[in-house]
Write a protein that holds these residues in place. Sequence first.
Motif, mmCIF file in Angstrom:
data_model
loop_
_atom_site.group_PDB
_atom_site.id
_atom_site.type_symbol
_atom_site.label_atom_id
_atom_site.label_comp_id
_atom_site.label_asym_id
_atom_site.label_seq_id
_atom_site.Cartn_x
_atom_site.Cartn_y
_atom_site.Cartn_z
ATOM 1 N N ARG A 328 0.793 -1.178 -0.186
ATOM 2 C CA ARG A 328 -0.029 0.024 -0.075
ATOM 3 C C ARG A 328 0.813 1.410 0.123
ATOM 4 N NH1 ARG A 328 -3.770 -2.380 4.578
ATOM 5 N NH2 ARG A 328 -2.148 -1.030 6.050
ATOM 6 N N LEU A 329 2.051 1.051 0.269
ATOM 7 C CA LEU A 329 3.095 2.230 0.342
ATOM 8 C C LEU A 329 3.735 2.703 -0.989
ATOM 9 C CD1 LEU A 329 4.773 2.120 3.856
ATOM 10 C CD2 LEU A 329 3.021 3.424 3.264
ATOM 11 N N ALA A 330 3.446 3.697 -1.520
ATOM 12 C CA ALA A 330 4.216 4.215 -2.670
ATOM 13 C C ALA A 330 5.043 5.454 -2.494
ATOM 14 C CB ALA A 330 3.253 4.424 -3.910
ATOM 15 N N LEU A 331 6.325 5.226 -2.080
ATOM 16 C CA LEU A 331 6.957 6.255 -1.464
ATOM 17 C C LEU A 331 8.013 6.931 -2.371
ATOM 18 C CD1 LEU A 331 8.384 4.484 1.813
ATOM 19 C CD2 LEU A 331 6.129 5.701 1.258
ATOM 20 N N GLN A 332 8.212 8.289 -2.242
ATOM 21 C CA GLN A 332 9.070 9.150 -3.046
ATOM 22 C C GLN A 332 10.049 9.787 -2.295
ATOM 23 O OE1 GLN A 332 8.923 9.408 -6.551
ATOM 24 N NE2 GLN A 332 10.881 10.596 -6.173
ATOM 25 N N PRO A 333 11.187 9.343 -2.451
ATOM 26 C CA PRO A 333 12.406 10.000 -1.545
ATOM 27 C C PRO A 333 12.639 11.441 -1.746
ATOM 28 C CG PRO A 333 13.215 7.965 -2.830
ATOM 29 C CD PRO A 333 11.958 8.291 -3.275
ATOM 30 N N VAL A 334 12.510 12.256 -1.035
ATOM 31 C CA VAL A 334 12.748 13.762 -0.877
ATOM 32 C C VAL A 334 14.282 14.063 -0.581
ATOM 33 C CG1 VAL A 334 12.354 16.063 0.183
ATOM 34 C CG2 VAL A 334 10.261 14.214 -0.251
ATOM 35 N N PHE A 335 14.797 13.434 0.289
ATOM 36 C CA PHE A 335 16.405 13.668 0.621
ATOM 37 C C PHE A 335 16.801 12.264 0.907
ATOM 38 C CE2 PHE A 335 14.355 17.206 2.746
ATOM 39 C CZ PHE A 335 14.936 18.268 1.874
ATOM 40 N N ALA A 336 17.903 11.990 0.222
ATOM 41 C CA ALA A 336 18.660 10.538 0.221
ATOM 42 C C ALA A 336 20.225 10.770 0.640
ATOM 43 C CB ALA A 336 18.554 9.907 -1.204
ATOM 44 N N TRP A 337 20.625 9.824 1.166
ATOM 45 C CA TRP A 337 22.005 9.948 1.642
ATOM 46 C C TRP A 337 22.659 8.652 1.873
ATOM 47 C CZ3 TRP A 337 17.854 11.041 4.834
ATOM 48 C CH2 TRP A 337 17.763 10.564 6.080
ATOM 49 N N GLY A 338 23.820 8.582 2.210
ATOM 50 C CA GLY A 338 24.746 7.409 2.466
ATOM 51 C C GLY A 338 25.541 7.631 3.598
ATOM 52 N N GLY A 339 26.230 6.929 4.507
ATOM 53 C CA GLY A 339 27.007 7.014 5.504
ATOM 54 C C GLY A 339 27.824 5.877 5.856
ATOM 55 N N THR A 340 28.954 6.062 6.395
ATOM 56 C CA THR A 340 29.879 5.122 6.828
ATOM 57 C C THR A 340 29.369 4.440 8.266
ATOM 58 O OG1 THR A 340 31.873 5.931 5.750
ATOM 59 C CG2 THR A 340 32.312 4.556 7.704
ATOM 60 N N PHE A 341 29.217 3.072 8.345
ATOM 61 C CA PHE A 341 29.550 2.746 9.833
ATOM 62 C C PHE A 341 30.119 1.639 10.244
ATOM 63 C CE2 PHE A 341 26.705 -0.272 7.256
ATOM 64 C CZ PHE A 341 26.734 -1.732 8.079
ATOM 65 N N ALA A 342 30.404 1.109 11.142
ATOM 66 C CA ALA A 342 31.674 0.204 11.347
ATOM 67 C C ALA A 342 30.580 -1.038 11.695
ATOM 68 C CB ALA A 342 32.627 0.435 12.297
ATOM 69 N N GLU A 343 31.070 -2.233 11.649
ATOM 70 C CA GLU A 343 30.437 -3.718 12.012
ATOM 71 C C GLU A 343 31.389 -4.514 12.815
ATOM 72 O OE1 GLU A 343 27.220 -5.734 9.433
ATOM 73 O OE2 GLU A 343 29.258 -6.572 8.658
ATOM 74 N N THR A 344 31.250 -4.794 13.884
ATOM 75 C CA THR A 344 31.960 -5.918 14.635
ATOM 76 C C THR A 344 31.441 -7.086 14.382
ATOM 77 O OG1 THR A 344 30.659 -5.566 16.574
ATOM 78 C CG2 THR A 344 32.237 -4.071 16.518
ATOM 79 N N ALA A 345 32.427 -8.123 14.586
ATOM 80 C CA ALA A 345 32.058 -9.367 14.279
ATOM 81 C C ALA A 345 30.698 -9.987 15.212
ATOM 82 C CB ALA A 345 33.132 -10.389 14.531
ATOM 83 N N ASP A 346 30.759 -9.442 16.337
ATOM 84 C CA ASP A 346 29.730 -10.096 17.121
ATOM 85 C C ASP A 346 28.352 -8.964 17.698
ATOM 86 O OD1 ASP A 346 30.837 -8.161 18.857
ATOM 87 O OD2 ASP A 346 31.643 -9.506 20.257
ATOM 88 N N GLY A 347 28.511 -7.883 16.754
ATOM 89 C CA GLY A 347 27.443 -6.809 17.060
ATOM 90 C C GLY A 347 27.587 -5.890 18.349
ATOM 91 N N LEU A 348 28.742 -6.183 19.082
ATOM 92 C CA LEU A 348 28.742 -5.627 20.445
ATOM 93 C C LEU A 348 29.832 -4.191 20.224
ATOM 94 C CD1 LEU A 348 28.807 -8.560 22.827
ATOM 95 C CD2 LEU A 348 27.004 -7.091 22.131
ATOM 96 N N PRO A 349 29.907 -3.676 21.164
ATOM 97 C CA PRO A 349 30.880 -2.104 20.880
ATOM 98 C C PRO A 349 31.884 -2.568 21.923
ATOM 99 C CG PRO A 349 29.101 -1.805 22.978
ATOM 100 C CD PRO A 349 28.752 -3.241 22.109
ATOM 101 N N TRP A 350 32.701 -1.609 21.767
ATOM 102 C CA TRP A 350 34.096 -1.674 22.797
ATOM 103 C C TRP A 350 33.949 -0.372 23.412
ATOM 104 C CZ3 TRP A 350 35.385 -3.530 17.701
ATOM 105 C CH2 TRP A 350 35.675 -4.884 17.761
ATOM 106 N N PHE A 351 34.140 -0.430 25.028
ATOM 107 C CA PHE A 351 34.087 0.679 25.757
ATOM 108 C C PHE A 351 35.288 0.337 27.104
ATOM 109 C CE2 PHE A 351 29.901 1.128 24.458
ATOM 110 C CZ PHE A 351 29.696 2.509 24.146
ATOM 111 N N GLY A 352 36.384 1.286 27.187
ATOM 112 C CA GLY A 352 37.333 1.095 27.971
ATOM 113 C C GLY A 352 38.682 1.133 27.469
#
Length: 403
Positions: A328-352
């Motif tokens: 039912r959705l017919a969408l029209q992009p108004v603003f579009a973009w891309g971005g860098t992200f980092a992916e870890t092997a287990d999906g968890l972050p690093w803190f410390g």
Amino acid sequence: MDLKSGTPYWAIRNGLMHAFPPLRQDLRCEVAVIGGGISGALIADELAAHGIETALFEQRDIGWGSTAASTALLQYEIDTPLLELCRRYGQDAAVAAYRACADAIPALQSVAHGLRDVDFARCDSLYYASKPRHCNALRDEAALRLRHGLKLRWLDAGELAAGYGLRAPGAILSACAARVDPYRMTLRLLARLQRRGIAVHDRTRLELVRAGSRSVELRSQDGLRVRAGHAVIAAGYAGQHWIRQRLARNRSSYAFVTDPLDEAMLDGLRDTLVWETARPYLYLRSTGDGRLLVGGADDAVDRPARRDRRVPDKAKKLVEAVAHRFPRLALQPVFAWGGTFAETADGLPWFGAHPQHGPRVLFAMAYGGNGITYSMIGAGLLRAAIERRAHPLAQLFSFERSR
């Protein structure tokens, strides 16, 4: 790093909201936070709220890196299913991570409550099976989460079609999610800290000169010195440049936003974040002014020029993916973009702390799909490290697990 391509919606909607000065003289503080995105803002806010003398530094304009390109789905659900985390790290550690993410949603709500106009709203999260063969594993995931007190319910294909216009064989519906304007929240947080006397400096690039047993010394591009008891590196995906060890894979993700839609067209999507079991996954959520924000189509591109060229085609593919799932959705992009992200092997972050720099240099690497949620957890974890207190997730989120 060039972290974004195209026209991120938050940058258009908000512009440059608030000016912060560059560093103009030597400075001393208890903690120097390096990174002026949503992660650095949440960490600086946590430290300052507990009486720790904090200063924050950003090499660009505040919020103008990955934060301006973030799609800001706030979920307790980690990209890695609870079942898989249990197999990797044991049930106690895996459940602790999921519960901490669930606790982070109301904590973020509390932070947003003290700010003005950041488009924070509590939402449901709908996690659907992309294919019929994914349903059994998703049902097992639901059962495990329920067994550990994470509230949800199972929806079948008929309920998904009636409530959301979604064509899928089944899904987990959870009430623990939210949305926010990440750029606006960052600027509001840091402007508030500035009014309270906390030093916030943008257009200030710092390099580590010395990390000793009692203090850290940093130097700006103009030769100014910053001396602190601790440095917190909250530089997002650029934080990997501070460590020789390879920690994550940089990838690109793409998104677009529509014009405001009629309430009848949004239907159940008005207050629901949607994502799927396929990898990479399609996801969508609404904004406060009734737009739909759609993202996904991730790829392994890590070159800004190539990512720039792909934005129009990726937006088209996302439109087609939504049309397949939501007829039912017919969408029209108004603003579009891309971005860098980092992916870890287990999906968890690093803190410390990392062994390369010693205990006085702390890292905040909130990588993966839960970046803002992880940053809320990490703010408390890093404060505990600075105050020499134990934290229940310190080991799981440490660099030790990557060895």
